[in-house]
Design a protein around this motif. Structure first.
Motif, PDB file in Angstrom:
ATOM      1  N   PHE A 173      19.202  29.487  62.216  1.00 52.98           N
ATOM      2  CA  PHE A 173      19.207  28.712  60.972  1.00 52.98           C
ATOM      3  C   PHE A 173      20.614  28.220  60.635  1.00 52.98           C
ATOM      4  N   VAL A 174      21.601  29.086  60.823  1.00 48.31           N
ATOM      5  CA  VAL A 174      22.990  28.709  60.529  1.00 48.31           C
ATOM      6  C   VAL A 174      23.453  27.612  61.487  1.00 48.31           C
ATOM      7  N   LEU A 175      23.196  27.814  62.768  1.00 41.41           N
ATOM      8  CA  LEU A 175      23.675  26.863  63.770  1.00 41.41           C
ATOM      9  C   LEU A 175      22.984  25.506  63.633  1.00 41.41           C
ATOM     10  N   ALA A 176      21.719  25.501  63.253  1.00 42.31           N
ATOM     11  CA  ALA A 176      21.013  24.232  63.080  1.00 42.31           C
ATOM     12  C   ALA A 176      21.709  23.368  62.031  1.00 42.31           C
ATOM     13  N   GLU A 177      22.159  23.979  60.935  1.00 41.48           N
ATOM     14  CA  GLU A 177      22.872  23.229  59.899  1.00 41.48           C
ATOM     15  C   GLU A 177      24.256  22.806  60.378  1.00 41.48           C
ATOM     16  N   LEU A 178      24.939  23.687  61.105  1.00 43.51           N
ATOM     17  CA  LEU A 178      26.249  23.326  61.648  1.00 43.51           C
ATOM     18  C   LEU A 178      26.133  22.127  62.583  1.00 43.51           C
ATOM     19  N   GLU A 179      25.158  22.158  63.476  1.00 45.22           N
ATOM     20  CA  GLU A 179      24.998  21.056  64.417  1.00 45.22           C
ATOM     21  C   GLU A 179      24.580  19.770  63.706  1.00 45.22           C
ATOM     22  N   ARG A 180      23.761  19.908  62.663  1.00 46.61           N
ATOM     23  CA  ARG A 180      23.352  18.731  61.900  1.00 46.61           C
ATOM     24  C   ARG A 180      24.569  18.075  61.242  1.00 46.61           C
ATOM     25  N   ASN A 181      25.561  18.903  60.874  1.00 45.70           N
ATOM     26  CA  ASN A 181      26.772  18.385  60.234  1.00 45.70           C
ATOM     27  C   ASN A 181      27.924  18.214  61.224  1.00 45.70           C
ATOM     28  N   ARG A 182      27.626  18.370  62.519  1.00 42.25           N
ATOM     29  CA  ARG A 182      28.594  18.152  63.597  1.00 42.25           C
ATOM     30  C   ARG A 182      29.828  19.046  63.455  1.00 42.25           C
ATOM     31  N   ILE A 183      29.557  20.315  63.178  1.00 42.89           N
ATOM     32  CA  ILE A 183      30.625  21.310  63.081  1.00 42.89           C
ATOM     33  C   ILE A 183      30.303  22.431  64.064  1.00 42.89           C
ATOM     34  N   ALA A 184      31.288  22.874  64.788  1.00 46.76           N
ATOM     35  CA  ALA A 184      31.101  23.986  65.710  1.00 46.76           C
ATOM     36  C   ALA A 184      31.394  25.300  64.995  1.00 46.76           C
ATOM     37  N   PRO A 185      30.680  26.372  65.343  1.00 48.90           N
ATOM     38  CA  PRO A 185      31.031  27.672  64.764  1.00 48.90           C
ATOM     39  C   PRO A 185      32.385  28.141  65.267  1.00 48.90           C
ATOM     40  N   SER A 186      32.959  29.098  64.567  1.00 47.93           N
ATOM     41  CA  SER A 186      34.254  29.644  64.975  1.00 47.93           C
ATOM     42  C   SER A 186      34.066  30.683  66.075  1.00 47.93           C
ATOM     43  N   PRO A 187      35.091  30.931  66.857  1.00 54.99           N
ATOM     44  CA  PRO A 187      34.997  31.988  67.867  1.00 54.99           C
ATOM     45  C   PRO A 187      34.863  33.348  67.207  1.00 54.99           C
ATOM     46  N   PRO A 188      34.436  34.347  67.956  1.00 55.49           N
ATOM     47  CA  PRO A 188      34.291  35.682  67.362  1.00 55.49           C
ATOM     48  C   PRO A 188      35.646  36.242  66.902  1.00 55.49           C
ATOM     49  N   ALA A 189      35.602  37.045  65.873  1.00 57.90           N
ATOM     50  CA  ALA A 189      36.804  37.764  65.458  1.00 57.90           C
ATOM     51  C   ALA A 189      37.223  38.709  66.571  1.00 57.90           C
ATOM     52  N   ASP A 190      38.517  38.986  66.669  1.00 63.83           N
ATOM     53  CA  ASP A 190      38.972  39.927  67.685  1.00 63.83           C
ATOM     54  C   ASP A 190      38.404  41.311  67.380  1.00 63.83           C
ATOM     55  N   PRO A 191      38.297  42.198  68.358  1.00 61.10           N
ATOM     56  CA  PRO A 191      37.628  43.488  68.145  1.00 61.10           C
ATOM     57  C   PRO A 191      38.200  44.303  66.988  1.00 61.10           C
ATOM     58  N   ALA A 192      39.524  44.346  66.861  1.00 61.11           N
ATOM     59  CA  ALA A 192      40.114  45.137  65.774  1.00 61.11           C
ATOM     60  C   ALA A 192      39.716  44.584  64.408  1.00 61.11           C
ATOM     61  N   THR A 193      39.730  43.250  64.287  1.00 63.66           N
ATOM     62  CA  THR A 193      39.341  42.628  63.021  1.00 63.66           C
ATOM     63  C   THR A 193      37.869  42.889  62.721  1.00 63.66           C
ATOM     64  N   LEU A 194      37.013  42.729  63.721  1.00 61.25           N
ATOM     65  CA  LEU A 194      35.578  42.887  63.508  1.00 61.25           C
ATOM     66  C   LEU A 194      35.226  44.301  63.072  1.00 61.25           C
ATOM     67  N   ILE A 195      35.787  45.298  63.732  1.00 66.23           N
ATOM     68  CA  ILE A 195      35.398  46.670  63.391  1.00 66.23           C
ATOM     69  C   ILE A 195      35.954  47.091  62.037  1.00 66.23           C
ATOM     70  N   GLN A 196      37.137  46.588  61.673  1.00 69.50           N
ATOM     71  CA  GLN A 196      37.652  46.869  60.332  1.00 69.50           C
ATOM     72  C   GLN A 196      36.800  46.160  59.275  1.00 69.50           C
ATOM     73  N   ARG A 197      36.377  44.935  59.581  1.00 66.91           N
ATOM     74  CA  ARG A 197      35.504  44.214  58.652  1.00 66.91           C
ATOM     75  C   ARG A 197      34.216  45.008  58.421  1.00 66.91           C
ATOM     76  N   ALA A 198      33.626  45.493  59.493  1.00 63.41           N
ATOM     77  CA  ALA A 198      32.373  46.239  59.362  1.00 63.41           C
ATOM     78  C   ALA A 198      32.567  47.527  58.564  1.00 63.41           C
ATOM     79  N   SER A 199      33.702  48.198  58.801  1.00 64.89           N
ATOM     80  CA  SER A 199      33.952  49.443  58.091  1.00 64.89           C
ATOM     81  C   SER A 199      34.170  49.208  56.604  1.00 64.89           C
ATOM     82  N   LEU A 200      35.002  48.222  56.272  1.00 66.04           N
ATOM     83  CA  LEU A 200      35.221  47.894  54.869  1.00 66.04           C
ATOM     84  C   LEU A 200      33.923  47.445  54.208  1.00 66.04           C
TER      85      LEU A 200
END
Length: 811
Positions: A173-200
Motif C-alpha cells: 500500500f505504501v509503495l503503490a502511493e510512492l510509485e504513483r507520486n514518482r518517489i522512491a523509498p529510502s534505503p534501510p536504516a543501518d543496523p545500529a540505527t534500526l535496532i535502537q529505533r525498535a528498542s526506543l
C-alpha cells in the motif's frame, strides 16, 4: 545527521522551532464551555426574550454580545484583558461580579479568558442576516454513508513495480502511493540505527553498546524479528506503551483544583499499573477498553480488574460548593458528565460528540439527544474508592453509598462550622445533625464490616476526626482500594434554601432530559441511555444498570470498524510520528481524511481478525520495509513531498520527555528499573532527599500543579483527552539542559561511570560515547572531546553528550 558541540549545548541549535497549536479551537471552546456557561448562569437576566434585559445586555444572541449593554461593550478586542465580561467573571471589580450567585469555577473563568484573547469568535447566526429556510435537521441516513462508519475488510494488496522492496502487506500500500507520486523509498536504516529505533519504540529505552554490536554482527531479517519479539516480551514494553494510552485516558492523580468536594485520587496509580500490566499481557484491545468502562460488570473480570475503572473513577471533576444554587451545581455536575462523554467519544470513537451539548452537531450526524443519552450513562455512574478484596455485594454497595455520604456531610459540617454565614443558629443546628449522622453511619459500617472486612472499617473510621491533609488526601496509600466507579444516579437537591445537597441513589439510573441550549433549567425531551443513533444497529437502548457494559459492547460491535480505525491510526502515529489520518480524535466531516485509506482499512480489518491483539499490530508495522527506512533527508524526495506525506522515509522526531529522562538515567547507570507501585515526586523526596531514579511513568502526575519539567517538554494537559503531543522548542528547554540539578547530577554520574571503566583519557571518551550513545567515537570526535575537557571538565563533556540531537532524537 549527528550533532556535536562547540559548547556543551549546541545540539539544541539544530532543533526546529515549532509552535504548539491550541488543543481546542476558539469556536469549539465557545460551543463546549462558553455557551453552556452563559446559558446556565446568564440568560435568566440577559435574554433577548425579555422585554427589559438587565442593564440592557443581551447574551443569548450574537448581535447582543457584540453590542454590549447600557455601560458599553463587554468585550474589548484591542485589549482583551480589559474586557468587562472578563472582569465580571473574575470578580476583580467588587461592583461588577457575575453571576451574582457565586463565582464560576476557575476552569470556566480561564476558558472565558482564552476565548476573549482569541477575539471571542461567536459561531451563532447573525440576526441581521436574511432569514434562512428552516433547517432540515441532521440527516442520519446520509451520515451513515460517511467513510469512517463503513465496514472494514481485508483488501487485496495493490500491484507495484518494485516487487523486491515490500516485506509485509503494509509495504504494498505504501509503495503503490510512492510509485504513483514518482518517489522512491529510502534505503534501510543501518543496523545500529534500526535496532535502537525498535528498542526506543517498544520499551522507551536504548540498548547498550554491547547489545547494538551483537545485532550489527547479524542484522538479518530473522535476527530482527527475534529482537522485536524480545522487546515485546520485555516488562518495560508495558511501561512505554502504557504511557501512550495514559495520554488518551487523561490520567492524573488529582484535579485542576483540589477543594473538599474534588480531592486528589490516592489510588489512581493502581489504574496506571493495571494499564502497564494489560499491555504486557497483550489484553485484546476490545477487552482492554471494556474493562476500563465496566470491569464491575464484564464477564470473567476479577476484583483486581476493578483497577481498570480508574479510567472513569480518577477523571477530572469540578468543585461543587454547597452554597451555590441548585442550577449552578447541576451545571457543574453536567460539566463532569460532559468531560466523560468527550473522553469516550474522542478517545475511543474519534467523534466530537460533546459539540452536541447545546444543539445538534453542526457538522456530523450526531443529535443533541445522542449527547444526552451518553451523558445519562455518566449521570448514572458515581466515582468511589472500591475495595479490591472480595466483599459481599450488598455490603459493598452499602459501603459505597456510606462512603459518598460521609464525604459529603463531613464536608458540609466543616463548611458550616468554619463559615456559618448569616444564619449562625441554623448552621449550628445543621452541624449537629450532620455530625450525628456521621456517627450513625460509621457505627453502621463498623457493624457491617465486623471482622470480615477490616479495610472497610478502617476506611470509615477516618471521618469526623481532625487529620492532616496531604496531596493524596487522607487515605493511607497501602489500603486495598482503587479509584473506581459504581452504578448510582445523581440528582441535585435544592430543597434547602441555604445549601445544595447531592442525592445519590445506588442502583437507580438517571436518564437526563435534553438541556435546551445547554441550560440545565430548560428541559426538552427525555434522552434515555443509548448508543449513538448514526452507529446503531437494532435496539440501541441500554437497560443494564448505568449502561456502561452495553456502551462498551456497542463500541466493539456496531461501531467496531470505527473503533478499529481510530486505534490503528493512533498506533501508526506512535510508531511513525505521524498518523495516516491527521486528526487523531476527529474522524468526522471536519477531520482530515487518511492519506492511505486502503491501508488504514486493511490494517483495521486484520487487527480485528487477529483478535484485537496490539502486539500483532506492532509486529505487522515494525517488520515492514516502510518502518525500517532511513530517516535521512533526500533532496529528490523532499522536492516532491516535503512533509513526507507518502512515507518515503522514517520521520525524525524528538523523544518525549519520559523516554529522554529515562535514557539519561540509564546512560548514567542510575536508572531504577523496579516495576509498579506508588508514584513519587519527580524531584528528590522533600523529606529524606532520596532521589527519584525510577522511570518517569511512575512520577506523580498533577492536573493542578504539573511539574516544571513536564510543562517545559510538552506534557499534555491531563484535564482533558489528549489526541497527540505537540512538540515545541523553546529557550527554557535550553536553560534546563544547561542549569538543571537533574542534568548536572546525571552528568556527574555518567562521567564517574566512564572513569571507572577507562584507562587513559581517550579510553574515557570512548566509554562516555558507549554509555551515552551506544557507539564508539570517531577519531575527530575523540580529539574534539579531549580539547573540550582541557577547557571544561569531564562532567561537562558528559552533559554535552546527553544534550546532543543524537541523544534527544529518535534514530
Amino acid at each position: 545527521m549527528r550533532c556535536h558541540f562547540a559548547g556543551p549545548f549546541a545540539a539544541f541549535a539544530l532543533l526546529c522551532a515549532a509552535t504548539a497549536p491550541a488543543q481546542d479551537s476558539a469556536v469549539e471552546l465557545f460551543e463546549r464551555k462558553i455557551r453552556p456557561a452563559l446559558a446556565a448562569n446568564c440568560y435568566a437576566c440577559h435574554s433577548s426574550k425579555q422585554k427589559a434585559p438587565m442593564g440592557g445586555l443581551v447574551l443569548d444572541t450574537k448581535a447582543g454580545l457584540r453590542k454590549g449593554g447600557a455601560s458599553g461593550s463587554v468585550i474589548d478586542a484591542a485589549n482583551p484583558e480589559q474586557s468587562r465580561l472578563l472582569a465580571a467573571v473574575r470578580y476583580t471589580d467588587p461592583n461588577l461580579r457575575m453571576p451574582p450567585a457565586g463565582k464560576l469555577p476557575d476552569a470556566i473563568v480561564e476558558a472565558f479568558a482564552q476565548w476573549i484573547a482569541a477575539s471571542a469568535p461567536d459561531p451563532r447566526p447573525d440576526e441581521a442576516a436574511p432569514a434562512a429556510a428552516a433547517p432540515a435537521g441532521v440527516d442520519i441516513e446520509k451520515g451513515r454513508r460517511w467513510w469512517a462508519f463503513q465496514p472494514v475488510r481485508a483488501l487485496a494488496a495493490p500491484p507495484v513495480a518494485n516487487t523486491a522492496w515490500p516485506q509485509t502487506k503494509i509495504d504494498r500500500f505504501v509503495l503503490a502511493e510512492l510509485e504513483r507520486n514518482r518517489i522512491a523509498p529510502s534505503p534501510p536504516a543501518d543496523p545500529a540505527t534500526l535496532i535502537q529505533r525498535a528498542s526506543l519504540d517498544l520499551t522507551g529505552l536504548r540498548l547498550s553498546y554491547q547489545e547494538v554490536q551483537a545485532f550489527a554482527a547479524d542484522p538479518s531479517g530473522r535476527a530482527y524479528r527475534a529482537a522485536v519479539e524480545r522487546l515485546l516480551a520485555s516488562p518495560h514494553y508495558g511501561e512505554r506503551w502504557g504511557r501512550y494510552w495514559l495520554d488518551v485516558a487523561r490520567y492524573a492523580e488529582d484535579n485542576p483544583t483540589s477543594e473538599a468536594t474534588n480531592g486528589p485520587y490516592p489510588y489512581a496509580w493502581r489504574y496506571r499499573d493495571w494499564v502497564i500490566e494489560a499491555f504486557n499481557r497483550d489484553v485484546p484491545y476490545d477487552r482492554f477498553v471494556t474493562l476500563q468502562l465496566a470491569a464491575d460488570h464484564a464477564p470473567g473480570a476479577t476484583r483486581d480488574d476493578l483497577r481498570a475503572l480508574g479510567y472513569l473513577g480518577a477523571a477530572p471533576t469540578y468543585h461543587k460548593d454547597a452554597r451555590l444554587s441548585r442550577d449552578v451545581i447541576e451545571t457543574l455536575a453536567s460539566d463532569d458528565w460532559d468531560e466523560r462523554v468527550d473522553a469516550v467519544s474522542r478517545g475511543l470513537l474519534g467523534l466530537t460528540v460533546a459539540c452536541a451539548r447545546c444543539h445538534d452537531h453542526k457538522f456530523d450526524p450526531i443529535l443533541a439527544k445522542d449527547y444526552y443519552s451518553l451523558a445519562s450513562v455518566f449521570a448514572s455512574t458515581q466515582a468511589v474508592e472500591r475495595p479490591l478484596d472480595d466483599v459481599d455485594p450488598e455490603v459493598e454497595r452499602r459501603f459505597l453509598w456510606i462512603q459518598q455520604r460521609l464525604i459529603h456531610i463531613d464536608y458540609l459540617a466543616k463548611l458550616l462550622t468554619g463559615e456559618p454565614g448569616t444564619k449562625p443558629e441554623e448552621a449550628a443546628q445543621k452541624v449537629v445533625r450532620f455530625r450525628a449522622e456521621i456517627a450513625s453511619l460509621k457505627e453502621e459500617m463498623q457493624l457491617l464490616a465486623g471482622d470480615r472486612y477490616p479495610a472497610l472499617a478502617e476506611y470509615v473510621a477516618r471521618f469526623g476526626v481532625e487529620r492532616k491533609r496531604t496531596r493524596r488526601g487522607f487515605q493511607p496509600l497501602e489500603l486495598p482500594f482503587a479509584n473506581a466507579v459504581y452504578d448510582a444516579g445523581l440528582w441535585v437537591d435544592g430543597s434547602d434554601p441555604d445549601l445544595t445537597l447531592m442525592d445519590v441513589r445506588p442502583g437507580t439510573p438517571r436518564d437526563l432530559p435534553i438541556f435546551l441550549r445547554g441550560n440545565v433549567a430548560n428541559h426538552g425531551e427525555a434522552a434515555p441511555r443509548r448508543f449513538l443513533t448514526v452507529l446503531s444497529k437494532g435496539d440501541a437502548g441500554f437497560h443494564d444498570g448505568a449502561g456502561r457494559l452495553e456502551l462498551a459492547q456497542r463500541i466493539f460491535s456496531d461501531a467496531a470498524p470505527l473503533a478499529a480505525r481510530v486505534f490503528v491510526n493512533r498506533v501508526w502515529a506512535w510508531h511513525f510520528g505521524k498518523p495516516l489520518a491527521g486528526t487523531l480524535s476527529d474522524f468526522g466531516t471536519q477531520g482530515e481524511k487518511p492519506t492511505h485509506p486502503e491501508l488504514l482499512d486493511d490494517l483495521a480489518a486484520r487487527f480485528i481478525a487477529n483478535g484485537w491483539s496490539i502486539k500483532w499490530l506492532h509486529r505487522e508495522i515494525m517488520l515492514s520495509a516502510a518502518y525500517r527506512q532511513s530517516s535521512r533527508p533526500r533532496a529528490d524526495a523532499e522536492g516532491a513531498d516535503p512533509i513526507n506525506r507518502w512515507l518515503w522515509r522514517m520521520n525524525p522526531r524528538r523523544l518525549d520527555i519520559e523516554s529522554w529522562r529515562d535514557c539519561i538515567l540509564d546512560a548514567s547507570g542510575s536508572l531504577d528499573r523496579k516495576l509498579y507501585g506508588i508514584s513519587a515526586d519527580l524531584d528528590d523526596d522533600p523529606e529524606d532527599k532520596t532521589p527519584n531514579l525510577r522511570r518517569t511513568i511512575y512520577a506523580r502526575i498533577s492536573r493542578g500543579r504539573p511539574h516544571t519539567l513536564f510543562k517545559l517538554y510538552d506534557f499534555p494537559d491531563a484535564s482533558q483527552h489528549s489526541p497527540a503531543r505537540e512538540l515545541t522548542t523553546t529557550p527554557l528547554q535550553q536553560l534546563f539542559v544547561m542549569n538543571s540539578d537533574f542534568l548536572e547530577k546525571q552528568s556527574e554520574a555518567l562521567a564517574a561511570r566512564a572513569a571507572r571503566d577507562a584507562a587513559g583519557e581517550a579510553s574515557q571518551v570512548k566509554a562516555l560515547y558507549r554509555y551515552a550513545l551506544a557507539r564508539d567515537p570517531k577519531a575527530d570526535e575523540i580529539d574534539l572531546a579531549l580539547t573540550f575537557v582541557r577547557q571544561a571538565s569531564w562532567p561537562q563533556l558528559a552533559q554535552a553528550l546527553l544534550a546532543t540531537n543524537e541523544m534527544i532524537f529518535w534514530p
